[in-house]
Design a protein around this motif. Structure first.
Motif, PDB file in Angstrom:
ATOM      1  N   VAL A 153       0.866  -1.187   0.000  1.00  0.00           N
ATOM      2  CA  VAL A 153       0.000   0.000   0.000  1.00  0.00           C
ATOM      3  C   VAL A 153       0.899   1.231   0.000  1.00  0.00           C
ATOM      4  O   VAL A 153       1.808   1.343   0.843  1.00  0.00           O
ATOM      5  CB  VAL A 153      -0.935   0.028   1.223  1.00  0.00           C
ATOM      6  N   GLN A 154       0.646   2.152  -0.926  1.00  0.00           N
ATOM      7  CA  GLN A 154       1.500   3.329  -1.072  1.00  0.00           C
ATOM      8  C   GLN A 154       0.683   4.600  -1.235  1.00  0.00           C
ATOM      9  O   GLN A 154      -0.362   4.595  -1.891  1.00  0.00           O
ATOM     10  CB  GLN A 154       2.389   3.184  -2.318  1.00  0.00           C
ATOM     11  N   SER A 155       1.158   5.688  -0.656  1.00  0.00           N
ATOM     12  CA  SER A 155       0.636   6.993  -1.034  1.00  0.00           C
ATOM     13  C   SER A 155       1.288   7.338  -2.372  1.00  0.00           C
ATOM     14  O   SER A 155       2.358   6.834  -2.695  1.00  0.00           O
ATOM     15  CB  SER A 155       0.978   8.050   0.017  1.00  0.00           C
ATOM     16  N   PHE A 156       0.624   8.185  -3.142  1.00  0.00           N
ATOM     17  CA  PHE A 156       1.127   8.463  -4.492  1.00  0.00           C
ATOM     18  C   PHE A 156       0.890   9.924  -4.840  1.00  0.00           C
ATOM     19  O   PHE A 156      -0.213  10.440  -4.675  1.00  0.00           O
ATOM     20  CB  PHE A 156       0.421   7.567  -5.517  1.00  0.00           C
ATOM     21  N   ARG A 157       1.934  10.575  -5.309  1.00  0.00           N
ATOM     22  CA  ARG A 157       1.826  11.971  -5.734  1.00  0.00           C
ATOM     23  C   ARG A 157       2.511  12.127  -7.079  1.00  0.00           C
ATOM     24  O   ARG A 157       3.702  11.845  -7.217  1.00  0.00           O
ATOM     25  CB  ARG A 157       2.460  12.906  -4.705  1.00  0.00           C
ATOM     26  N   ALA A 158       1.750  12.553  -8.086  1.00  0.00           N
ATOM     27  CA  ALA A 158       2.282  12.749  -9.435  1.00  0.00           C
ATOM     28  C   ALA A 158       2.969  14.105  -9.537  1.00  0.00           C
ATOM     29  O   ALA A 158       2.468  15.112  -9.029  1.00  0.00           O
ATOM     30  CB  ALA A 158       1.151  12.654 -10.456  1.00  0.00           C
ATOM     31  N   LEU A 159       4.119  14.111 -10.226  1.00  0.00           N
ATOM     32  CA  LEU A 159       4.921  15.332 -10.320  1.00  0.00           C
ATOM     33  C   LEU A 159       5.310  15.680 -11.752  1.00  0.00           C
ATOM     34  O   LEU A 159       6.079  16.619 -11.974  1.00  0.00           O
ATOM     35  CB  LEU A 159       6.207  15.177  -9.490  1.00  0.00           C
ATOM     36  N   TRP A 160       4.798  14.939 -12.734  1.00  0.00           N
ATOM     37  CA  TRP A 160       5.291  15.133 -14.099  1.00  0.00           C
ATOM     38  C   TRP A 160       4.723  16.370 -14.793  1.00  0.00           C
ATOM     39  O   TRP A 160       5.132  16.709 -15.892  1.00  0.00           O
ATOM     40  CB  TRP A 160       5.017  13.885 -14.949  1.00  0.00           C
ATOM     41  N   GLY A 161       3.782  17.064 -14.183  1.00  0.00           N
ATOM     42  CA  GLY A 161       3.237  18.283 -14.781  1.00  0.00           C
ATOM     43  C   GLY A 161       2.448  19.071 -13.758  1.00  0.00           C
ATOM     44  O   GLY A 161       1.969  18.524 -12.761  1.00  0.00           O
ATOM     45  N   GLU A 162       2.310  20.380 -14.013  1.00  0.00           N
ATOM     46  CA  GLU A 162       1.585  21.218 -13.064  1.00  0.00           C
ATOM     47  C   GLU A 162       0.139  20.784 -12.921  1.00  0.00           C
ATOM     48  O   GLU A 162      -0.464  20.913 -11.853  1.00  0.00           O
ATOM     49  CB  GLU A 162       1.649  22.688 -13.510  1.00  0.00           C
ATOM     50  N   ASP A 163      -0.449  20.232 -14.004  1.00  0.00           N
ATOM     51  CA  ASP A 163      -1.856  19.836 -13.957  1.00  0.00           C
ATOM     52  C   ASP A 163      -2.095  18.661 -13.021  1.00  0.00           C
ATOM     53  O   ASP A 163      -3.174  18.537 -12.426  1.00  0.00           O
ATOM     54  CB  ASP A 163      -2.379  19.502 -15.365  1.00  0.00           C
ATOM     55  N   VAL A 164      -1.090  17.786 -12.860  1.00  0.00           N
ATOM     56  CA  VAL A 164      -1.260  16.655 -11.937  1.00  0.00           C
ATOM     57  C   VAL A 164      -0.702  16.952 -10.546  1.00  0.00           C
ATOM     58  O   VAL A 164      -1.154  16.367  -9.559  1.00  0.00           O
ATOM     59  CB  VAL A 164      -0.615  15.368 -12.509  1.00  0.00           C
ATOM     60  N   LYS A 165       0.268  17.828 -10.464  1.00  0.00           N
ATOM     61  CA  LYS A 165       0.792  18.198  -9.142  1.00  0.00           C
ATOM     62  C   LYS A 165      -0.318  18.747  -8.251  1.00  0.00           C
ATOM     63  O   LYS A 165      -0.361  18.496  -7.044  1.00  0.00           O
ATOM     64  CB  LYS A 165       1.890  19.252  -9.283  1.00  0.00           C
ATOM     65  N   SER A 166      -1.230  19.503  -8.853  1.00  0.00           N
ATOM     66  CA  SER A 166      -2.302  20.130  -8.081  1.00  0.00           C
ATOM     67  C   SER A 166      -3.311  19.133  -7.530  1.00  0.00           C
ATOM     68  O   SER A 166      -4.115  19.473  -6.663  1.00  0.00           O
ATOM     69  CB  SER A 166      -3.036  21.151  -8.951  1.00  0.00           C
TER      70      SER A 166
END
Length: 259
Positions: A171-184
């Motif tokens: 089980v993992q927390s997940f944060r996308a960083l590949w673009g400003e639209d997903v960072k938000s």
């Protein structure tokens, strides 16, 4: 594949998939209200869809929720459609992801392998790159530890290993960083569950804690990732999907740099 085609041949079952496409994670009662048939009839069709792997059910307290599983459809696409109409199919796939808005997505696939080999494929850096869009995923895979994925010298996602129970559950927390639209979008959660069944394993990936209407880039790639794991473990080959092609392109670049 035969079970998938038989399941899709019936208009009522296609209607059930359409209803789950519109609103994922529905109860039997909710689906019954949308179809002109008895509760028993809906249950019968849902059972056939589950046997074909097109629907996955999960318990939430006293409720049993049903989710559309896009993985078998993606396997059909990878085997037949992509050779003839990749661009057209990709446009439809993008449209599907754009229309779907849900708090939780569930993906399931059966792989002829052992739990240990499957766990290794999920946590090994080199194997992960071959099916996970070329991402270099690193971690010490202990509870509370950090994991991160990078590509082209930049961090593209990160998170924390919340539960680590090899070779059964991650089980993992997940944060996308590949673009400003997903960072938000902030953090969501991904759960990998491995269950041995005979000489195979059932791999279920649940991506939840997504906001209503979350950016579909966060979960749209899972069918390709799971299809890539299956192909890699069962045949040793790579699918010609973006998830594998990016790894091959990155590998070619790396080899050219060290020569």
């Amino acid at each position: 594949m035969d079970a998938v085609f038989r399941a899709l041949a019936d208009p009522t079952r296609r209607r059930l998939l359409d209803e789950l496409f519109k609103e994922d994670g529905q109860t039997l009662s909710a689906l019954e209200e949308r179809l002109p048939m008895t509760r028993f009839g809906v249950m019968k069709h849902l059972k056939l869809l589950e046997e074909a792997g097109l629907v996955v059910s999960k318990r939430r307290g006293r409720e049993k929720l049903h989710f559309l599983n896009a993985v078998p459809i993606r396997l059909v696409h990878d085997r037949w459609v992509s050779k003839y109409a990749e661009a057209w199919a990709a446009e439809l796939s993008e449209l599907k992801r754009e229309l779907e808005k849900t708090m939780e997505k569930v993906f399931e696939i059966y792989i002829k392998t052992t739990p240990e080999r499957l766990w290794h494929a999920i946590t090994d850096t080199d194997m992960r790159r071959k099916y996970n869009f070329g991402a270099i995923v690193t971690s010490d895979w202990t509870p509370g530890s950090r994991f991160e994925g990078s590509g082209n010298g930049s961090l593209i996602f990160e998170g924390e290993n919340l539960e680590v129970d090899p070779p059964r559950r991650l089980v993992q927390s997940f944060r996308a960083l590949w673009g400003e639209d997903v960072k938000s979008e902030g953090a969501s959660r991904v759960t990998w569950e491995i269950e041995a069944i005979g000489d195979s394993c059932r791999l279920t990936v649940t991506h939840d804690q997504l906001r209503e209407g979350a950016n579909n880039q966060l979960y749209g790639g899972w069918p390709m990732v799971l299809s890539g794991i299956k192909t890699l473990l069962e045949s040793g080959e790579l699918l010609t999907t973006p998830g594998s092609l990016r790894w091959m392109q990155g590998n070619d670049q790396y080899l050219s740099e060290i020569r």
